[in-house]
Design a protein around this motif. Structure first.
Motif, PDB file in Angstrom:
ATOM      1  N   LEU A   1      -9.623   0.792  -5.918  1.00 45.38           N
ATOM      2  CA  LEU A   1      -9.330  -0.556  -5.442  1.00 45.38           C
ATOM      3  C   LEU A   1      -8.087  -0.590  -4.552  1.00 45.38           C
ATOM      4  N   ALA A   2      -6.986  -0.040  -5.047  1.00 43.77           N
ATOM      5  CA  ALA A   2      -5.713  -0.160  -4.330  1.00 43.77           C
ATOM      6  C   ALA A   2      -5.705   0.620  -3.026  1.00 43.77           C
ATOM      7  N   SER A   3      -6.503   1.686  -2.924  1.00 44.26           N
ATOM      8  CA  SER A   3      -6.506   2.485  -1.697  1.00 44.26           C
ATOM      9  C   SER A   3      -7.062   1.720  -0.506  1.00 44.26           C
ATOM     10  N   THR A   4      -7.778   0.633  -0.738  1.00 47.68           N
ATOM     11  CA  THR A   4      -8.361  -0.136   0.366  1.00 47.68           C
ATOM     12  C   THR A   4      -7.398  -1.177   0.940  1.00 47.68           C
ATOM     13  N   ILE A   5      -6.264  -1.372   0.302  1.00 51.26           N
ATOM     14  CA  ILE A   5      -5.353  -2.440   0.732  1.00 51.26           C
ATOM     15  C   ILE A   5      -4.838  -2.190   2.147  1.00 51.26           C
ATOM     16  N   TYR A   6      -4.550  -0.929   2.488  1.00 49.46           N
ATOM     17  CA  TYR A   6      -4.038  -0.662   3.831  1.00 49.46           C
ATOM     18  C   TYR A   6      -5.079  -1.003   4.902  1.00 49.46           C
ATOM     19  N   SER A   7      -6.330  -0.664   4.662  1.00 50.35           N
ATOM     20  CA  SER A   7      -7.381  -1.001   5.624  1.00 50.35           C
ATOM     21  C   SER A   7      -7.494  -2.511   5.793  1.00 50.35           C
ATOM     22  N   ILE A   8      -7.380  -3.247   4.696  1.00 47.42           N
ATOM     23  CA  ILE A   8      -7.430  -4.712   4.783  1.00 47.42           C
ATOM     24  C   ILE A   8      -6.215  -5.233   5.539  1.00 47.42           C
TER      25      ILE A   8
ATOM     26  N   SER B   1       0.826  -1.203   0.000  1.00 51.48           N
ATOM     27  CA  SER B   1       0.000   0.000   0.000  1.00 51.48           C
ATOM     28  C   SER B   1       0.862   1.255   0.000  1.00 51.48           C
ATOM     29  N   GLY B   2       1.972   1.233   0.760  1.00 53.50           N
ATOM     30  CA  GLY B   2       2.894   2.355   0.771  1.00 53.50           C
ATOM     31  C   GLY B   2       3.517   2.596  -0.595  1.00 53.50           C
ATOM     32  N   ILE B   3       3.907   1.528  -1.267  1.00 59.72           N
ATOM     33  CA  ILE B   3       4.471   1.655  -2.612  1.00 59.72           C
ATOM     34  C   ILE B   3       3.463   2.310  -3.545  1.00 59.72           C
ATOM     35  N   PHE B   4       2.211   1.831  -3.484  1.00 63.94           N
ATOM     36  CA  PHE B   4       1.197   2.356  -4.406  1.00 63.94           C
ATOM     37  C   PHE B   4       0.845   3.800  -4.080  1.00 63.94           C
TER      38      PHE B   4
END
Length: 466
Positions: free
Chosen positions: A302-309, A211-214
């Protein structure tokens, strides 16, 4: 209720002004560097200094707050962030810009810490889930709204930088006018090394890193990518606004799914679909602006939700006493990714083409999906019934782990304690001596005869937020 509404209005006003100015400044810098013809790799180094400063501020800014108090510290850091914004158009030294980015990141992290400590102070066990959700909405909305200011001037001139500084400094006003007493900030004694967290929740740590990379690459380099591929400033404004707004709209549906499905399966699906969306941004680069906009919104949403997951998967493996320590470890993992992502992506953009940005992001998301499959093979996913309730998290803001509704050690603080009366005035006697009033004498005698509430509960712990 009246005191709660007053305090929340001041907090949300200061938060929104800060995020509008800061998000606007980040996009503005990307455009300005592109128009000046600076190499993408150099831009990546300059922009990544913000992430480094933000991490440093998150770790050490609370020491300044303890030393001088919330209001003074808030004014100091807002002034520093505003000064940094104003200095950019005064110089063309890229390394000095890097120093300004680090100073801005450190200052913004400190400002978020101060605001969030006030949020934690006014929250109670009955309303903190609502406040937490409103906080997320306000943060996303302000970040998206800041993008709409891009088309109001030339990024080369000083006008837009002055506007960004005005929003940041204006954040001082609501909290300064509030009569709230400064809450206390207690140092978190719970510690968990990153290696220990990796052993306990490797999938969560890797997801936070991805998530940090994205997100680090997105905020630092997408404005540059848009400019290099032919979009005008007003189009970049809409490009960024729509993508960040989509991230807010995607957060809650995906959260709903995460509470009803195995989270590693959701992470696998999100990573795969986001990788496909990144690839789509490469394919539509020569198409109409509408198609480019749709592809970017799908990718960011889509990718912005990865950190929450990642936070949810990690907290499923922890007990309530470890949530704050685990959150700090995930923030560190995210910070490392947000440093690596822009450096790698900008270097590839310089030695290849601008589309290397989305090629890099697609590769990172694909690797995330492969690692998720590997972890599912090694360790069966946690059953849905054993999962904790999903909570949306924004890593670009500090995250408020103390406010996390899953934190069972949260302690209520009565709102009245944050609005204590002003010190009572004393009268001057005939001989110039200070004489207490009758009311003060009565109050003093009452305090002498009976112990105060604070004396009777001296051993009770206080909430970290106040």
């Amino acid at each position: 209720m009246r005191l709660l509404v007053i305090s929340l209005l001041a907090l949300f006003a200061s938060l929104s002004l800060l995020i509008i100015g800061n998000s606007f400044l980040i996009t503005l810098l990307g455009l300005r560097f592109s128009l000046l013809g600076i190499d993408p790799s150099t831009i990546g180094i300059v922009m990544v200094c913000y992430s480094a400063g933000f991490v440093i501020g998150s770790l050490y800014a609370d020491r300044v707050v303890r030393r001088v108090g919330h209001i003074r510290a808030f004014a100091v850091f807002a002034a520093l962030a505003g000064m940094a914004a104003l200095i950019y158009p005064m110089t063309y030294n890229v390394w000095f810009w890097g120093l300004l980015r680090a100073l801005g990141g450190l200052s913004i992290a400190a400002l978020f810490i101060i605001i969030e400590s006030w949020f934690s102070a006014v929250a109670t066990n009955s309303n903190r889930s609502t406040i937490f959700s409103l906080y997320q909405i306000a943060a996303y909305s302000a970040a998206a709204g800041g993008q709409l200011l891009i088309g109001n001037g030339n990024p080369i001139n000083y006008t837009l930088f002055s506007l960004a500084a005005l929003f940041i400094v204006a954040g001082i006003i609501p909290l300064s006018l509030s009569r709230m007493q400064s809450p206390e900030i207690h140092e978190n004694t719970e510690r968990m090394s990153l290696l220990q967290l990796i052993r306990l929740a490797p999938l969560g740590v890797v997801a936070a890193f991805t998530s940090g990379i994205f997100l680090g690459s997105f905020y630092a380099l997408v404005p540059l990518f848009a400019s290099l591929t032919g979009l005008a400033s007003d189009q970049v404004s809409i490009y960024m606004f729509a993508s960040i707004l989509t991230a807010m709209l995607f957060a809650w549906p995906i959260g709903w799914i995460c509470d009803r499905a195995k989270r590693s399966h959701v992470l696998l699906a999100i990573s795969t679909l986001a990788a496909v969306a990144c690839t789509a941004n490469i394919l539509v680069i020569d198409m109409a602006f509408t198609w480019r906009l749709v592809a970017l919104c799908a990718c960011m949403g889509l990718a912005s939700t990865i950190y929450s997951i990642a936070v949810a998967i990690t907290n499923d493996m922890m007990d309530s006493s470890q949530i704050i320590a685990a959150s700090s470890g995930l923030m560190l993992s995210y910070g490392l990714g947000s440093v690596l992502g822009p450096l790698l992506s900008s270097t590839l953009m310089e030695y290849s083409t601008p589309v290397a940005l989305f090629q890099t992001l697609a590769a990172a998301l694909t690797a995330m999906a492969v690692f998720t499959l590997y972890r599912q093979y090694r360790v069966p996913p946690l059953p849905v019934a054993a999962q904790e309730h999903f909570i949306t998290a924004i890593p670009d803001v500090h995250g408020m782990p103390e406010m996390d509704p899953r934190n069972e050690e949260f302690v209520d603080t009565p709102i009245e304690e944050l609005f204590k009366d002003e010190p009572v005035e004393v009268e001057t006697g005939n001989e110039g001596e200070l004489m207490p009033t009758d009311n003060n004498i009565a109050a003093a005698s009452t305090q002498t005869d009976a112990p105060t509430e604070s004396e009777g509960h001296a051993d009770q712990p206080r909430n970290a937020g106040g």
